[in-house]
Design a protein around this motif. Structure first.
Motif, PDB file in Angstrom:
ATOM      1  N   ARG A 137      35.125  42.514  41.722  1.00 23.96           N
ATOM      2  CA  ARG A 137      35.501  41.647  40.614  1.00 23.96           C
ATOM      3  C   ARG A 137      36.477  40.577  41.094  1.00 23.96           C
ATOM      4  NH1 ARG A 137      37.444  45.367  35.716  1.00 23.96           N
ATOM      5  NH2 ARG A 137      37.507  43.278  34.760  1.00 23.96           N
ATOM      6  N   SER A 138      36.368  39.394  40.489  1.00 24.96           N
ATOM      7  CA  SER A 138      37.255  38.295  40.845  1.00 24.96           C
ATOM      8  C   SER A 138      38.613  38.526  40.199  1.00 24.96           C
ATOM      9  CB  SER A 138      36.666  36.972  40.362  1.00 24.96           C
ATOM     10  OG  SER A 138      37.529  35.897  40.679  1.00 24.96           O
ATOM     11  N   ARG A 178      33.762  27.191  44.873  1.00 28.73           N
ATOM     12  CA  ARG A 178      33.546  28.205  43.842  1.00 28.73           C
ATOM     13  C   ARG A 178      32.050  28.404  43.630  1.00 28.73           C
ATOM     14  NH1 ARG A 178      37.995  29.635  40.651  1.00 28.73           N
ATOM     15  NH2 ARG A 178      39.862  28.317  40.911  1.00 28.73           N
ATOM     16  N   SER A 179      31.678  29.634  43.366  1.00 31.60           N
ATOM     17  CA  SER A 179      30.284  29.933  43.052  1.00 31.60           C
ATOM     18  C   SER A 179      29.996  29.531  41.615  1.00 31.60           C
ATOM     19  CB  SER A 179      30.015  31.424  43.259  1.00 31.60           C
ATOM     20  OG  SER A 179      30.842  32.193  42.388  1.00 31.60           O
ATOM     21  N   GLU A 180      28.768  29.714  41.187  1.00 33.18           N
ATOM     22  CA  GLU A 180      28.387  29.309  39.835  1.00 33.18           C
ATOM     23  C   GLU A 180      29.191  30.040  38.762  1.00 33.18           C
ATOM     24  OE1 GLU A 180      24.216  29.794  39.418  1.00 33.18           O
ATOM     25  OE2 GLU A 180      23.708  28.174  40.820  1.00 33.18           O
ATOM     26  N   ASP A 181      29.612  31.276  39.072  1.00 31.35           N
ATOM     27  CA  ASP A 181      30.399  32.017  38.076  1.00 31.35           C
ATOM     28  C   ASP A 181      31.895  31.795  38.239  1.00 31.35           C
ATOM     29  OD1 ASP A 181      30.895  33.336  40.398  1.00 31.35           O
ATOM     30  OD2 ASP A 181      30.226  35.308  39.718  1.00 31.35           O
ATOM     31  N   THR A 220      33.725  32.144  41.081  1.00 29.41           N
ATOM     32  CA  THR A 220      34.378  32.947  42.119  1.00 29.41           C
ATOM     33  C   THR A 220      34.735  32.079  43.321  1.00 29.41           C
ATOM     34  OG1 THR A 220      33.145  34.912  41.461  1.00 29.41           O
ATOM     35  CG2 THR A 220      34.145  34.933  43.660  1.00 29.41           C
TER      36      THR A 220
END
Length: 270
Positions: free
Chosen positions: A52-53, A85-88, A90
């Motif tokens: 989890r981030s 950052r990733s799409e979510d 992170t």
């Protein structure tokens, strides 16, 4: 959490990376702590704890600072393009993700008998072979070539040295064109040179003959000049300075002495 793993750390990449150099010392310290978390994450290179981030409160606990300070440091790193950052949302390290891809591909090649680029079984198409550094470009391809990428600073240094070498070669070529040469045997003064002699009250014809005979008779490199026009001008000035001054007449001397007696000063030469 993934098994603990080691990774190569390129010291010069860290010191020379422009994105990191724009960050404060505190932000760089926060980044190395975040990299430690990313190295143990799954997938590797992503800022995850137990999958989890972490939020800013949790991250501040890891960094050993206040939540406000952690927020400020992360914003500074992001503003300077240190991470993506990733799409979510992170946070992830582009360099670490690429290094993991290299490691995975090398392991896969090893199971198949080795790197196809070396064994000749196939040629891997490589994209993005430009020098990357510790913090690769935000627009760079996610899969790097199977070789160590030099830092952007190293690439810039090589380009600078190449430009300097080119400039040096041009300067040497220019210097060669300006090398000293001997006076041609059939040399004659140009109209400009004649005008310069006349302006200095020097006979250009006679002076040119003496000038030519003198320099044609000087042996070796002493008879070579880089600028014959300048040599001519200096020669004319010397001729002008060496021209004897007309001696005053006896009548002029007596007149000068008479004036000197009136003023109480005695002149010589009468």
């Amino acid at each position: 959490m993934s098994a603990r793993r080691w990774a190569k750390f390129w010291w010069q990449d860290w010191q020379r990376d422009p994105a990191l150099r724009m960050c404060s010392l505190a932000a760089r310290g926060a980044w190395i702590e975040m990299l430690c978390l990313m190295a143990d994450a799954d997938p590797v290179g992503h800022l995850l704890v137990n999958g989890r981030s972490p939020n800013m409160r949790q991250l501040s606990a890891v960094l050993g600072c206040s939540e406000r300070e952690a927020t400020k440091l992360v914003a500074e790193l992001e503003e300077n393009g240190v991470f993506s950052r990733s799409e979510d949302g992170t946070i992830f390290s582009r360099r670490m993700v690429r290094d993991k891809a290299i490691s995975d591909e090398a392991a896969a090649n090893g199971k198949k008998g080795g790197n196809p680029n070396i064994t000749g079984k196939g040629k891997r198409k490589v994209k993005g072979e430009d020098a990357e550094g510790l913090t690769p470009s935000l627009k760079a391809n996610a899969t790097p070539p199977l070789k160590h990428q030099e830092t952007e600073a190293e690439a810039d240094t090589e380009r600078t040295l190449s430009l300097r070498s080119s400039e040096r070669a041009q300067n040497l070529k220019s210097e060669k064109s300006k090398r000293a040469s001997r006076l041609p045997a059939d040399w004659q003064p140009t109209p400009e040179q004649i005008q310069f002699a006349v302006a200095n009250q020097v006979d250009p014809i006679r002076t040119a003959e003496v000038f030519r005979d003198y320099w044609l008779g000087v042996p070796g490199t002493k008879g070579c000049k880089a600028d014959w026009d300048a040599t001519w001008r200096n020669w004319v000035r010397r001729e002008d300075g060496m021209r004897p001054q007309a001696a005053p007449s006896k009548a002029q001397q007596r007149a000068d002495n008479a004036e000197a007696w009136k003023s109480g000063v005695m002149l010589e030469g009468y």
